[in-house]
Design an enzyme around this catalytic site. Structure first.
Site, PDB file in Angstrom:
ATOM      1  N   SER A   1       0.822  -1.430  -0.307  1.00 42.37           N
ATOM      2  CA  SER A   1      -0.116  -0.329  -0.196  1.00 42.37           C
ATOM      3  C   SER A   1       1.329   1.288   0.302  1.00 42.37           C
ATOM      4  O   SER A   1       2.189   0.887  -0.556  1.00 42.37           O
ATOM      5  CB  SER A   1      -0.798   0.441   0.676  1.00 42.37           C
ATOM      6  OG  SER A   1      -0.073   0.573   2.171  1.00 42.37           O
ATOM      7  N   LYS A   2       0.244   2.815   0.170  1.00 38.51           N
ATOM      8  CA  LYS A   2       0.920   3.167  -0.200  1.00 38.51           C
ATOM      9  C   LYS A   2       1.626   4.028   0.989  1.00 38.51           C
ATOM     10  O   LYS A   2       2.936   4.453   0.714  1.00 38.51           O
ATOM     11  CB  LYS A   2       0.029   4.575   0.259  1.00 38.51           C
ATOM     12  CG  LYS A   2      -0.672   5.198  -1.431  1.00 38.51           C
ATOM     13  CD  LYS A   2       0.363   6.061  -1.977  1.00 38.51           C
ATOM     14  CE  LYS A   2      -0.019   6.217  -3.526  1.00 38.51           C
ATOM     15  NZ  LYS A   2       1.395   6.150  -4.684  1.00 38.51           N
ATOM     16  N   ARG A   3       1.899   2.860   2.188  1.00 42.24           N
ATOM     17  CA  ARG A   3       2.560   2.895   3.569  1.00 42.24           C
ATOM     18  C   ARG A   3       4.465   2.963   2.712  1.00 42.24           C
ATOM     19  O   ARG A   3       4.908   3.071   3.029  1.00 42.24           O
ATOM     20  CB  ARG A   3       1.915   2.230   4.711  1.00 42.24           C
ATOM     21  CG  ARG A   3       1.481   2.978   6.041  1.00 42.24           C
ATOM     22  CD  ARG A   3       1.090   2.521   6.802  1.00 42.24           C
ATOM     23  NE  ARG A   3       0.007   0.233   5.664  1.00 42.24           N
ATOM     24  CZ  ARG A   3       0.963  -0.634   5.970  1.00 42.24           C
ATOM     25  NH1 ARG A   3       2.561  -0.810   6.485  1.00 42.24           N
ATOM     26  NH2 ARG A   3       0.384  -1.689   5.160  1.00 42.24           N
TER      27      ARG A   3
ATOM     28  N   GLY B   1       5.311   3.246  -0.030  1.00 40.72           N
ATOM     29  CA  GLY B   1       6.074   4.091  -0.966  1.00 40.72           C
ATOM     30  C   GLY B   1       5.586   3.693  -2.377  1.00 40.72           C
ATOM     31  O   GLY B   1       4.180   3.777  -2.218  1.00 40.72           O
TER      32      GLY B   1
END
Ligand code: GLU
Length: 498
Positions: free
Chosen positions: A262-264, A266
């Protein structure tokens, strides 16, 4: 392994993204495997846009996906912009086909209208639960309504869904998956599932099978989040009287912490990676090897080799872990594998231009080739070249000296002597003689002359000219900088040297 995995005559595969967002790495890998499987088997790679969710699908997302596919170099044989004999290739343009297919199933007694309201369905579920039934799904309430009566209710405007009849005698549905092996599902658990919603739109499980069947898709390679949908799709194939394709469900891609990417973590979309400076070939290479290996050894596999050797036999069913370090390593390998002219034209000049450092008119062609040769081995990502070249695009006065490097190499006894000697040795070279070889020849005798180690002599010169302790060989470093600037910087650094 399914029986017909190896029957690859007239292979037709498809990648069917929903344009509800960007193309993510998981989708990209699915696309790569489909493309490679088609190419390896002389088959056809179809791109279909599953845009039936009107609230989340946009034309802009479709364009983003097509752009990402092109950047990845995954050319499709049929689909948007290229057409083909099995179009249209947008699901929203195929609504008539889904309706027709549902009507046909209805006429054959394989599908039926259901008039249960959401409230009734909920009550029925609650009752099953209260009874302690293990099955709490749809109780087939409308299955036996007389078809004429059902049609009359539809004609009278009563809301309805269309459900498929899972045949009573069907028994277990066994999915022969090329990656997971045989996976068994209890047909009774499948419900008489909905194929058309009350708003008149087809469900994913129905639309996708109508399309895959009518497009002659032979192998379905997709993410294993769809494995649980597959038995329902098998039921639809059987109802339509179409051959069931071979399924290959590939694992999810997880972040290094083992959690869903996920965006977490990167970058997650193909565009993120493109913008971060990864090469398309390296990125495809990396993703292809995430869960597939031709031999368990190679880390650099050309697109050609992928297109020739890809097979479902070596696809792992274990979740794949995104490893940015390995991606960087592979990207570096691709950069280092370029010849100087290619690196110069494809990497150095565009990167300098984008960074606003040089439009390619500041130096002679040979200078840029020399820079390419010098910086190439020191780059992992394309944009690293601008960091490498920064000292060449800074005025002497504005050169920034790295604190650590200055402390370690300049503010040390002997550094001043090294700079003095270097200045003197180099001043004897003319502009014409200012080549990497001549510079090295001039500096070579200094350590012996000064009775100092090589590092103690050359590092102060490097820090003086570059501002930091890392750069290509001292000859190339100074040759690129030019005679006047090199001498000026050596002089200038004396004030920092002991
Ligand atoms: N549109 C579906 C998705 O993006 C396609 C799934 C499939 O390949 O059947 O997940």
């Amino acid at each position: 392994m399914s029986d017909n995995t190896n029957d690859t005559s007239a292979v037709r595969v498809r990648f069917a993204p929903s344009p509800t967002g960007k193309l993510h790495v998981g989708g990209a890998r699915t696309a790569i495997y489909n493309w490679a499987f088609a190419r390896a088997n002389g088959g056809t790679f179809v791109l279909r846009i599953d845009d039936t969710d009107p609230t989340r699908s946009t034309d802009e997302n479709t364009q983003v996906i097509l752009r990402a596919m092109r950047w990845l170099g995954l050319d499709w044989d049929e689909g948007p912009e290229v057409g083909g004999d099995f179009g249209p290739y947008f699901q929203t343009e195929r609504m008539g086909l889904y309706r027709e297919a549902a009507q046909k199933l209805g006429a054959e007694g394989k599908a039926y209208y259901c008039f249960c309201t959401p409230k009734e369905l909920e009550e029925s579920r609650a009752a099953a639960k209260a009874r302690g039934d293990s099955f709490q799904g749809y109780q087939r309430t409308c299955r036996n309504i007389d078809p004429a009566e059902a049609q009359a209710r539809v004609d009278a405007g009563e809301p309805y869904t269309v459900r498929i009849k899972v045949p009573d005698e069907r028994g277990d549905v066994i999915v022969h998956d090329a990656v997971h092996g045989d996976v068994t599902f209890n047909a009774r658990e499948l419900d008489d599932f909905i194929i058309f919603r009350s708003d008149g739109t087809p469900t994913y499980n129905f639309a996708t099978v109508v399309d895959d069947a009518s497009m002659g898709i032979t192998h379905i390679i997709r993410g294993d989040d769809h494995l649980s949908n597959t038995p329902r799709q098998v039921i639809v194939y059987e109802a339509l009287g179409a051959p069931t394709p071979t399924f290959a469900h590939i694992s999810m891609i997880l972040g290094s912490d083992g959690k869903k990417l996920s965006k977490r973590h990167g970058a997650t979309s193909v565009e993120d990676y493109r913008d971060a400076g990864y090469l398309s070939d390296a990125f495809v290479n990396y993703l292809a090897l995430l869960g597939w290996a031709p031999d368990g050894e190679s880390t650099v596999i050309s697109r050609n080799r992928l297109a020739n050797e890809f097979s479902l036999d070596h696809v792992s069913k274990n979740p794949a872990i995104m490893d940015p370090k390995k991606l960087d390593f592979i990207n570096g390998e691709y950069l280092h594998g370029m010849d100087d002219a290619q690196f110069c034209n494809d990497i150095l000049l565009p990167e300098l231009a984008v960074a606003g450092m040089d439009d390619g008119s500041k130096h002679e062609a040979n200078w840029y080739l020399m820079a390419a040769n010098a910086f190439k081995p020191r780059c992992t990502l394309s944009r690293d070249v601008t960091t490498q070249a920064k000292y060449l695009y800074t005025s002497d006065e504005q050169l920034e000296y790295d604190e650590k490097a200055t402390k370690k190499w300049l503010a040390k006894n002997g550094a001043r002597a090294a700079l003095d000697a270097a200045g003197e040795a180099l001043r004897s070279l003319t502009d014409e003689e200012w080549t990497p070889e001549a510079i090295e020849a001039a500096l070579d005798p200094l350590p012996a002359q000064l009775g100092m180690g090589k590092g103690r002599v050359f590092q102060p010169i490097r820090v003086a000219c570059v501002g930091g302790a890392a750069s290509p060989g001292i000859g190339e470093t100074l040759a690129l900088l030019g005679r006047d600037h090199s001498l000026a910087r050596i002089e200038q650094a004396k004030s920092l040297a002991l």
